[in-house]
Design an enzyme around this catalytic site. Structure first.
Site: not given
Length: 201
Positions: A17, A66, A70
């Protein structure tokens, strides 16, 4: 949701993920995702980090998300300070953790019968020496079992395995970050029977 999004052949193994820094303040939101920086990783990315929710032609939407959310924060550490390093190192950690192989070795595999959550945790703790955070979809109405949805493995800044802690006063730090259909993932309940489905019905 996946059917509507052209995912007719979902992977039958655990995929990535993301890799999320816990407490990063210095995220560079102006550092935009550029797929050409990870062109050497694309084959592995498609296999181990697939986007099963968006059927875009090049399927890079998930990776972009992502990185934006992040990766730009993780990049404060030298080991992640480029897109190639961030995605490449995450793929390396995925191989190192080998969740698919470890669960199989412990005899925990997708099945139509239920598992005890405590047995799953015990098996993973035996392998890793630390406790991961296992997240589930709660039982649907009329059902008694929760369904495993995600397994979080935690690392220190030096990339050593470490126990995953619950953040004070937050049962699910990822709240509203990831929804599967209409249900939300939350930390699994140790006392509920647990379903590890062989395929999504």
């Amino acid at each position: 949701q996946m059917n509507a999004n052209d995912c007719h052949d979902p992977p039958m193994y655990w995929t990535i993920h993301g890799l999320w820094p816990d407490r990063a303040e210095d995220c560079n939101r102006t550092w935009h995702f550029n797929v050409t920086e990870i062109k050497d990783l694309i084959l592995d990315m498609r296999h181990y980090w697939p986007d099963v929710l968006h059927s875009s032609q090049n399927r890079t939407q998930f990776w972009k998300h992502e990185w934006d959310k992040h990766g730009t924060c993780a990049a404060t550490l030298e080991v992640f300070n480029s897109q190639k390093k961030y995605f490449g190192k995450t793929l390396g950690l995925y191989q190192y953790v080998d969740l698919n192989g470890r669960l199989l070795k412990a005899g925990i595999k997708p099945s139509s019968s239920y598992y005890k959550m405590t047995a799953i945790k015990k098996a993973l703790r035996k392998f890793y020496g630390v406790t991961p955070k296992i997240q589930c979809l709660p039982p649907e109405e009329g059902e008694k079992a929760q369904t495993i949805g995600q397994i979080e493995i935690c690392f220190t800044k030096e990339l050593q395995l470490v126990d995953c802690m619950e953040l004070e006063g937050e049962s699910n730090p990822m709240q509203a970050h990831f929804k599967l259909g209409t249900s939300e993932l939350s930390v699994c309940n140790d006392s509920l029977p647990t379903y590890y489905p062989s395929e999504l019905q």
